[in-house]
Structure formats: structure tokens, C-alpha cells
Design a protein around this motif. Structure first.
Motif, mmCIF file in Angstrom:
data_model
loop_
_atom_site.group_PDB
_atom_site.id
_atom_site.type_symbol
_atom_site.label_atom_id
_atom_site.label_comp_id
_atom_site.label_asym_id
_atom_site.label_seq_id
_atom_site.Cartn_x
_atom_site.Cartn_y
_atom_site.Cartn_z
ATOM 1 N N ARG A 51 0.910 -1.083 0.057
ATOM 2 C CA ARG A 51 -0.023 -0.056 -0.072
ATOM 3 C C ARG A 51 0.915 1.237 0.151
ATOM 4 N N ASN A 52 1.988 1.199 0.503
ATOM 5 C CA ASN A 52 3.063 2.333 0.641
ATOM 6 C C ASN A 52 4.331 2.128 -0.007
ATOM 7 N N TRP A 76 7.384 4.423 -0.008
ATOM 8 C CA TRP A 76 6.979 5.817 -0.175
ATOM 9 C C TRP A 76 6.637 6.697 0.873
ATOM 10 N N ILE A 77 6.448 5.977 2.189
ATOM 11 C CA ILE A 77 6.303 6.731 3.383
ATOM 12 C C ILE A 77 7.605 7.563 3.681
ATOM 13 N N GLU A 78 8.838 6.523 3.458
ATOM 14 C CA GLU A 78 10.159 7.121 3.742
ATOM 15 C C GLU A 78 10.537 8.183 2.728
ATOM 16 N N VAL A 79 9.864 8.144 1.279
ATOM 17 C CA VAL A 79 10.176 9.108 0.295
ATOM 18 C C VAL A 79 9.482 10.313 0.651
ATOM 19 N N ASP A 80 8.278 10.182 0.613
ATOM 20 C CA ASP A 80 7.210 11.384 0.659
ATOM 21 C C ASP A 80 7.240 12.036 2.020
ATOM 22 N N GLU A 81 7.113 11.139 2.941
ATOM 23 C CA GLU A 81 7.114 11.967 4.322
ATOM 24 C C GLU A 81 8.346 12.254 5.187
ATOM 25 N N VAL A 124 18.210 -3.837 2.419
ATOM 26 C CA VAL A 124 17.076 -3.642 3.704
ATOM 27 C C VAL A 124 15.859 -4.361 2.892
ATOM 28 N N GLY A 125 14.890 -4.414 3.859
ATOM 29 C CA GLY A 125 13.722 -4.787 3.388
ATOM 30 C C GLY A 125 12.692 -3.745 3.049
ATOM 31 N N PHE A 126 11.372 -4.273 3.414
ATOM 32 C CA PHE A 126 10.392 -3.096 3.107
ATOM 33 C C PHE A 126 10.481 -2.040 4.239
ATOM 34 N N SER A 127 10.544 -2.613 5.545
ATOM 35 C CA SER A 127 10.275 -1.812 6.744
ATOM 36 C C SER A 127 11.377 -2.064 7.823
ATOM 37 N N GLN A 233 3.150 0.890 10.125
ATOM 38 C CA GLN A 233 1.707 1.247 9.771
ATOM 39 C C GLN A 233 0.803 -0.149 10.426
ATOM 40 N N GLN A 234 -0.621 0.406 10.763
ATOM 41 C CA GLN A 234 -1.599 -0.610 11.244
ATOM 42 C C GLN A 234 -1.557 -1.759 10.326
#
Length: 377
Positions: A51-52, A76-81, A124-127, A233-234
Motif C-alpha cells: 500500500r505504501n 513511499w512513506i520514507e520518500v514522501d513523508e 534492507v527490506g520494506f520496513s 503502519q497498522q
């Protein structure tokens, strides 16, 4: 000649996941992942992180033989936020040929460049909850369930290609005392009474679910200041609860609440599954899963995975309660050695927790980064 192939089919993805089994077939220290779990992680229909995030997977061939693999990932959370223009690489495995490594990394860099990103970093992985880092110390140690293993030449390839160190993690092996120290017992009692804290005990794994969301909330609060942190994220939390619940032994989970019932600290320790996973060799047939069940109940090694403490209670001695409960559980179950989860080298507060115990820094791993434009020069 090296050829890089992008994964486009389910069959190719299975080949991608199975490549390390061939690469490390002669290594007594490589602990394989569960093939089905790896495939699920990479499946956008089963892993909510997509989702992100977005990912592409590549295999390197020479003379029709696979010689390497890599994943290109954008969170995208890392990139955008967080405003980090980074393309991640992960699931990186390669033969000892720096030209293969270069070709794989260039495909990741191209993917990042297409999205206007400026640097590449990994593995690294996704998170934060995924595996990370190239092993640079501890090559004659079994990797844990949540870490990658690699040969010593990996970091040499990175250095030869001009990559710079990014983050470094350390892992400790801690000897369990043959009895809980009296000063720990007394200090734990004082802290418990001073702050009116209560211990939460579990008899079944399902009972832990009630507190799982609060645990992840504490994780976000505990580690938010660290350089690699990306908020969990939840929908990721829901996936992790489902993924790891079968591995938990409730006796090794410690939760501490205040006098209102609010969770203020927790720790998650699991019996070591490294030897069990090695015997399973990536498969989960019913008879093979018996190795996991046996490891849950009869084991002399445990793995310290997570600890979280509410910022209001940090540096107040709350960890004394956790260590007291853990040590008593270890003594009841014959645990002699505990391995820590990778801890960022900069996280001195966590590392200070082991000072009162006989311990050894036995593994170290590192991520590497480089500006995308420099990778093509």
C-alpha cells in the motif's frame, strides 16, 4: 556475459527465492527462510506493505546459470513523508564476482532514477521489521530467523564499488546467570512499587493479541529517533501479528502496565529457531513443522527480538522488571544463552542493558549507500 532478467512470473519468483539454497548449500551457518513466507512477502496481494511501497526483482545470469539476485524497493512513506530520496535494495545474494554485483545494483539504481530518487541503500527490506544489513562479523555463527547470512566477500564488493557505510548493527550473545541476581530482584521490587506497576502474564499465545497494537505503538515511540526508523503502519502490524504468533511461547513474553492498565513496557523473546529452520530447509510440511514445535519447548538458546519502553518510563529502571521475569523463565526452561536482535550501533541505551551480564559482541552487519549518478560513472 552477464544478463539481468526482471522477474515477471510466479515461477521466476520462486526461482528468485530458492537461489540462496544453492548458493549456500555447503555452508553450515546459513539458515534458510521458509519459501512460502518469502513468496507471500513479495506478493502484493498478500503483503499490505505494498500500500505504501513498490518493488521489482531481478536475477543475474551467466551462460544460463543464475549467479545473483536483488530486489529494488521504494518505501513511499520514507520518500514522501520523511523526505529521503532513497531506493532500497534487498534480498541480495551473489557469487564472488564484483561485476555481477555491479550489474545488479545498476538495475536497482535505474529503477530509483526513474522515480527521481538520488541514492541507493541496502540491503534492507520494506520496513524496520524486515531483515537488514550485510554480515561483516560472525561468519561462523548461525543466522537467526530475522537476519540474513552472507559470505565475507559481500562487503568487499561494496567497498570496491565505492559504496559508503550507512547504518551498522551489532548483535550480542549473553550468558544466562544460573540464578536471578538478588540485586535485580530487589531493584525490580522497588521500581514496581515506586511507579505502581503491574506485570501481565500470558498462558496462551492468543492472549497476547490484546496487547499487540500497544506493543507496536511503544515500538514507534521507542525507536522514532533512530536513523533507519520508518513508522510501522497498522496494516503491517496486522500482518506481523498473524505471521509471528505461531512462533511465540507466551512464557517468554513480558508486559508491564501502569496502575490504570496502560502498557508502558514489553519484551518479546523467542526460543531460537535457527537449528529448526535449518532442518526444515525452507519447507513447512507437517512433519517438518514438528522441528518448530520441538524448538519452542526444548531449547538451550533464546533470541531477544524486541523491547519497547514508553518514553515517560525510560531511564527509570523499568527494564529490571523485564530482566527479572525473563531470567526466571529461562531458568525454568533450561535456556543457557540469549542472542540479541540486531541493534543499531548508535543505540547505546539498549546496549547498556547487557553490561550487567556476561556478554560477547559476536555479530555485526552493515548497510551501504551511494549516490545513483556515481554508480554509473
Amino acid at each position: 556475459m552477464i544478463t539481468i532478467k526482471e522477474i515477471t512470473s510466479k515461477g521466476d519468483l520462486t526461482t528468485f527465492v530458492k537461489f540462496p539454497f544453492e548458493l549456500y548449500k555447503d555452508s553450515p551457518y546459513y539458515v534458510p527462510s521458509i519459501i512460502k513466507e518469502e513468496l507471500d512477502v513479495m506478493n502484493p496481494k498478500k503483503n499490505p506493505v505494498f500500500r505504501n511501497a513498490v518493488a521489482k526483482y531481478f536475477l543475474a545470469y551467466r551462460n544460463n546459470t543464475i549467479v545473483g539476485r536483488i530486489a529494488a524497493i521504494i518505501n513511499w512513506i520514507e520518500v514522501d513523508e520523511q523526505k529521503k530520496p532513497k531506493v532500497r535494495f534487498g534480498w541480495f545474494d551473489v557469487i564472488d564476482d564484483v561485476e555481477v554485483t555491479k550489474a545488479l545494483l545498476q538495475r536497482v539504481a535505474e529503477f530509483g532514477k526513474q522515480h527521481s530518487l538520488t541514492y541507493i541503500e541496502g540491503p534492507v527490506g520494506f520496513s524496520n521489521m524486515d531483515k537488514a544489513g550485510i554480515l561483516i562479523k560472525g561468519f561462523e555463527e548461525l543466522n537467526t530467523m530475522i537476519t540474513w547470512y552472507n559470505y565475507p566477500y559481500y562487503s568487499k564488493h561494496m567497498e570496491e564499488l565505492g559504496f559508503e557505510p550507512a547504518a551498522t548493527w551489532v548483535e550480542y550473545k549473553i550468558k544466562v546467570p544460573k540464578e536471578t541476581k538478588e540485586k535485580v530482584i530487589k531493584f525490580a521490587r522497588v521500581i514496581k512499587e515506586r511507579y505502581q506497576l503491574q506485570l501481565i502474564k500470558f498462558n496462551k499465545s492468543k492472549e497476547i493479541l490484546k496487547y499487540a497494537d500497544d506493543m507496536f505503538d511503544l515500538l514507534n515511540k521507542t525507536y522514532s529517533s533512530l536513523q533507519t526508523f520508518v513508522p510501522i503502519q497498522q496494516y503491517q502490524i496486522d500482518m506481523y501479528k498473524k505471521k509471528y504468533l505461531p512462533y511465540l511461547n507466551p512464557e517468554y513474553i513480558t508486559c508491564i502496565a501502569d496502575n490504570t492498565g496502560k502498557l508502558v513496557a514489553f519484551s518479546i523473546v523467542m526460543p531460537s529457531f535457527s537449528r529448526a529452520l535449518k532442518k526444515m530447509n525452507g519447507k513447512v510440511y507437517p512433519l517438518r513443522f514438528l522441528h518448530i514445535l520441538k524448538a519452542q519447548r526444548r531449547n538451550d538458546t533464546a533470541a531477544f527480538y524486541l523491547i519497547g519502553v514508553d518514553p515517560e518510563y525510560q531511564n527509570k529502571g523499568v527494564t529490571a522488571l523485564i530482566f527479572k521475569e525473563m531470567n526466571e523463565a529461562f531458568l525454568r526452561n533450561g535456556i543457557e544463552v540469549v542472542e540479541t536482535n540486531p541493534e543499531l550501533e548508535e543505540n547505546k541505551a539498549i546496549q547498556a542493558l547487557w553490561n550487567g551480564y556476561e556478554h560477547e559482541l559476536h555479530k555485526k552487519r552493515r548497510t551501504f549507500r551511494k549516490d545513483i549518478e556515481k554508480l554509473f560513472s
